[in-house]
Design a protein around this motif. Structure first.
Motif, PDB file in Angstrom:
ATOM      1  N   ARG A   1      -9.562   1.905  -2.594  1.00  0.00           N
ATOM      2  CA  ARG A   1     -10.155   2.752  -1.550  1.00  0.00           C
ATOM      3  C   ARG A   1     -10.806   1.907  -0.467  1.00  0.00           C
ATOM      4  NH1 ARG A   1     -10.565   7.979  -1.782  1.00  0.00           N
ATOM      5  NH2 ARG A   1     -12.593   8.098  -0.752  1.00  0.00           N
ATOM      6  N   GLU A   2     -11.460   0.832  -0.860  1.00  0.00           N
ATOM      7  CA  GLU A   2     -12.060  -0.050   0.143  1.00  0.00           C
ATOM      8  C   GLU A   2     -10.974  -0.659   1.039  1.00  0.00           C
ATOM      9  OE1 GLU A   2     -15.158  -3.743  -0.098  1.00  0.00           O
ATOM     10  OE2 GLU A   2     -13.079  -4.125  -0.682  1.00  0.00           O
TER      11      GLU A   2
ATOM     12  N   ASN B   1      -8.103   0.518   1.702  1.00  0.00           N
ATOM     13  CA  ASN B   1      -7.461   1.566   2.499  1.00  0.00           C
ATOM     14  C   ASN B   1      -8.430   2.195   3.498  1.00  0.00           C
ATOM     15  OD1 ASN B   1      -4.747   2.527   2.609  1.00  0.00           O
ATOM     16  ND2 ASN B   1      -5.475   4.555   2.003  1.00  0.00           N
ATOM     17  N   ARG B   2      -9.631   1.619   3.566  1.00  0.00           N
ATOM     18  CA  ARG B   2     -10.678   2.075   4.483  1.00  0.00           C
ATOM     19  C   ARG B   2     -11.047   3.547   4.277  1.00  0.00           C
ATOM     20  NH1 ARG B   2      -7.666  -1.604   7.434  1.00  0.00           N
ATOM     21  NH2 ARG B   2      -8.878  -3.285   8.386  1.00  0.00           N
ATOM     22  N   SER B   3     -11.006   3.995   3.039  1.00  0.00           N
ATOM     23  CA  SER B   3     -11.390   5.374   2.748  1.00  0.00           C
ATOM     24  C   SER B   3     -12.572   5.455   1.788  1.00  0.00           C
ATOM     25  CB  SER B   3     -10.194   6.140   2.170  1.00  0.00           C
ATOM     26  OG  SER B   3      -9.676   5.480   1.027  1.00  0.00           O
ATOM     27  N   ALA B   4     -13.160   4.317   1.450  1.00  0.00           N
ATOM     28  CA  ALA B   4     -14.273   4.286   0.508  1.00  0.00           C
ATOM     29  C   ALA B   4     -15.543   4.816   1.164  1.00  0.00           C
ATOM     30  CB  ALA B   4     -14.500   2.867   0.001  1.00  0.00           C
ATOM     31  N   SER B   5     -16.280   5.614   0.424  1.00  0.00           N
ATOM     32  CA  SER B   5     -17.582   6.054   0.891  1.00  0.00           C
ATOM     33  C   SER B   5     -18.586   4.913   0.723  1.00  0.00           C
ATOM     34  CB  SER B   5     -18.045   7.267   0.084  1.00  0.00           C
ATOM     35  OG  SER B   5     -18.246   6.890  -1.285  1.00  0.00           O
TER      36      SER B   5
ATOM     37  N   GLU C   1     -19.173   4.338  -2.936  1.00  0.00           N
ATOM     38  CA  GLU C   1     -18.081   3.626  -3.591  1.00  0.00           C
ATOM     39  C   GLU C   1     -18.105   2.142  -3.262  1.00  0.00           C
ATOM     40  OE1 GLU C   1     -14.629   7.023  -4.109  1.00  0.00           O
ATOM     41  OE2 GLU C   1     -15.001   6.186  -2.114  1.00  0.00           O
TER      42      GLU C   1
ATOM     43  N   ARG D   1       0.815  -1.217   0.000  1.00  0.00           N
ATOM     44  CA  ARG D   1       0.000   0.000   0.000  1.00  0.00           C
ATOM     45  C   ARG D   1       0.853   1.274   0.000  1.00  0.00           C
ATOM     46  NH1 ARG D   1      -3.601  -3.566   3.286  1.00  0.00           N
ATOM     47  NH2 ARG D   1      -5.008  -4.339   1.691  1.00  0.00           N
TER      48      ARG D   1
ATOM     49  N   GLY E   1      -1.188   4.243  -1.217  1.00  0.00           N
ATOM     50  CA  GLY E   1      -2.442   4.518  -0.531  1.00  0.00           C
ATOM     51  C   GLY E   1      -3.653   4.017  -1.295  1.00  0.00           C
ATOM     52  N   ASP E   2      -4.637   4.903  -1.500  1.00  0.00           N
ATOM     53  CA  ASP E   2      -5.865   4.537  -2.204  1.00  0.00           C
ATOM     54  C   ASP E   2      -5.592   4.052  -3.630  1.00  0.00           C
ATOM     55  OD1 ASP E   2      -7.145   5.388   0.044  1.00  0.00           O
ATOM     56  OD2 ASP E   2      -8.028   7.183  -0.845  1.00  0.00           O
TER      57      ASP E   2
END
Length: 616
Positions: free
Chosen positions: A405-406, A408-412, A415, A147, A150-151
């Protein structure tokens, strides 16, 4: 005297001809003199001086304008382009030859050692092992779990896989299952940390690949009712597995994940998906012998000949329980996401490779007095292939971005819903695109596209499996329906709002207005169809499943193309691609519904048509 002579300079033949020619004006001495010259029919056939130049593979990164533009837009500051350009050169100079050797030297099954002991070893060529080392060194799996970006880590990893896949001799198959196994272990809370570390290392001496042994004789995609393998608990907490795996790819893996039914003290099992648990097993024992596995035979396949695919008898294979008991099907959901995305990447990569070679060849092949690149009809055909490839690429990269993103735990929430919906859509649609585009590409080479030693036919053979692996088109279309039903339509709301947002920047571009109008009309029609379909019988929705999935794919691809064409550094070719994509029927589910294709009597009529003349 007319004499027809087929002669290869053989002196005996000349002597035998002398009598036939004794009454002619040609003497044996004259024939001998003629034979000393290279351009006579008696020495060899004249083959002419022209040889067609073959298309050359050059660095696939530097030749891919859309990939470079996409990365410039999203990852410009990370040094990714320099890294991928380096890797692209390695693909041309090293990987391509290795992949070709894997095609020419397919795996073989060695049942016994020289002293008659049953060993069941699948022997692959040295090139296959070399590709394994390259995969580890380049971090083709590891990059996703490091990672670093990141995203965007999955986009970086899959961009690399996209360059690697067409040259790699199908080594992407074990990499897909290795990545999928690592994803499952990570998602389950690292119950097998040692295995995870080996699946995701860059050290080729420690690197493991994983198999994925789910398919049985009854099964295919229907693992819930098709899995007969049983797991018997041992006193030490491990299990012994007994069963028959009908289709196992990359069978030379170091470990595997597989489903089985745990037996109770009376030997009984629970039917259906509630009875399935997920197990991890190492394929080889410490002494190099197989872990309770007998290889029945290697599969003889249309394509993917480089990959060892086998039927396996599990006769007491030692395994550990990986999931909770009865949670096996739920536990492999993340694996399916990964392997379906790999399938999508490989489909787009095959399309890009055949377009690359076709356009290069068009600059060398001259017919009817001019190069192919100067024939407008030929260039039009190549441009249609290019449009399909660009649309598929952007859809693939978007799904990879959503996955990153999922992870990296940043997905809305939107998403996350889009990832669930678009993963099967992308897999099924790009697989169909790949078969069509690659077939068209072979045609662009004329007869040479059909000749094995050009390496071109293997691209089509290998592409054909992409609509079968990880769920056929119909199976995945039904999965799309399930995602809609289980989310109570939330995935469609996410889809609609995302498309609408992507279209907003195009409003300021007069050049994009025709495409924008077409897309908005198609989106509105698609949403009306879905709203009306909720009141229809379940059978009607099932009939529309494939066309619905195609419509979702085409509309979303159009939105992505328009979004890219609205970027400040977009080119005129980006705009032209969006316009050409939106020329087609973007919403076939609506047009076919209007034609009555999903009416209640359709099933009976379809059956009558298909089985007309067959005595049942």
């Amino acid at each position: 005297m007319a004499v027809r002579v087929c002669c290869r300079g053989n002196r005996v033949a000349l002597h035998m001809l002398s009598r036939s020619l004794s009454h002619s004006s040609v003497s044996v001495e004259t024939l001998s003199e003629l034979d000393s010259h290279t351009h006579t029919p008696f020495s060899r056939s004249a083959i002419g001086t022209f040889f067609q130049e073959r298309p050359l593979l050059t660095n696939p990164f530097t030749q891919d304008a859309l990939l470079r533009a996409y990365l410039q837009r999203h990852l410009a500051e990370r040094g990714v382009q320099e890294e991928l350009e380096r890797f692209g050169e390695r693909v041309v100079c090293e990987v391509e030859a290795l992949g070709r050797r894997c095609e020419l030297e397919p795996p073989v099954l060695q049942r016994y050692d020289p002293w008659g002991r049953r060993r069941d070893r699948i022997l692959t060529c040295d090139a296959w092992a070399h590709l394994r080392r390259i995969s580890a060194h380049e971090g083709l799996v590891a990059a996703a779990y490091e990672r670093t970006y990141g995203d965007w880590s999955r986009v970086y990893q899959m961009s690399k896989m996209y360059l690697f896949a067409p040259s790699a001799g199908l080594y992407t198959c074990p990499l897909a299952m290795t990545d999928g196994a690592a994803k499952v272990i990570e998602t389950l809370g690292m119950p097998a940390r040692k295995a995870f570390e080996r699946l995701t290392t860059r050290d080729d001496k420690r690197f493991w690949t994983s198999g994925q042994w789910m398919t049985e004789r009854r099964g295919g995609s229907d693992v819930s009712s098709g899995t007969e393998t049983v797991a018997k608990r041992q006193q030490d907490g491990w299990f012994k597995l007994y069963g028959f795996k009908w289709f196992t790819s990359a069978t030379d893996a170091d470990m595997t994940l597989t489903l089985a039914r745990v037996t109770d003290e009376n030997g009984r099992t629970t039917p259906g998906s509630r009875g399935l648990s997920l197990f991890l097993a190492e394929v080889w024992d410490s002494d190099g012998s197989s872990n309770g596995i007998e290889v029945q035979r290697l599969k003889d396949k249309l394509g993917t000949r480089q990959v060892p695919t086998a039927e396996l008898l599990l006769d007491g294979m030692n395994a550990r329980l990986l999931s909770e008991e009865g949670r096996g099907v739920a536990s492999i959901a993340n694996m399916l996401t990964i392997t379906r995305i790999y399938n999508t990447v490989c489909a787009v990569a095959a399309m890009r490779r055949i377009v690359h070679l076709s356009r290069e060849y068009a600059c060398k092949r001259s017919v009817f007095g001019k190069l192919l690149k100067d024939h407008a009809l030929h260039v039009q055909t190549l441009s249609r292939m290019e449009v399909e490839t660009r649309a598929a690429f952007l859809l693939t990269m978007e799904v990879c971005r959503l996955l990153g993103r999922e992870e990296n735990r940043s997905a809305s929430e939107r998403e996350t819903l889009l990832l669930r919906l678009m993963t099967p859509v992308a897999k099924l649609y790009t697989a169909k695109q790949a078969v069509s585009v690659v077939s068209e590409g072979l045609e662009s080479f004329g007869g040479q596209g059909y000749i094995e030693d050009t390496g071109l036919p293997s691209i089509l053979r290998d592409a054909q499996v992409l609509s079968i692996w990880e769920g056929t088109t119909n199976v995945l279309s039904l999965d799309v329906l399930r995602s809609i039903a289980k989310s109570s339509g939330l995935v469609l709301q996410a889809f609609c709002s995302d498309v609408q947002e992507r279209l907003l920047p195009a409003e300021s571009s007069p050049a994009l207005r025709p495409a924008l109008t077409s897309l908005r009309a198609a989106l509105a029609a698609l949403m009306r169809f879905c709203e009306a379909a909720a009141a229809r019988p379940a059978g009607a929705m099932e009939l529309s499943a494939r066309d619905l999935a195609y419509s979702l794919a085409r509309v979303y691809m159009g939105a992505l193309l328009l979004d890219h064409a609205s970027w400040e550094h977009a080119t005129h070719t980006d705009v032209y691609t969006a316009l050409r994509w939106c020329d087609q029927d973007l919403c076939p589910v609506v047009s076919r519904d209007a034609a009555g294709c999903f009416d209640s009597q359709t099933t009976a009529m379809d059956s009558a048509l298909v089985y007309d003349g067959l005595k049942l």
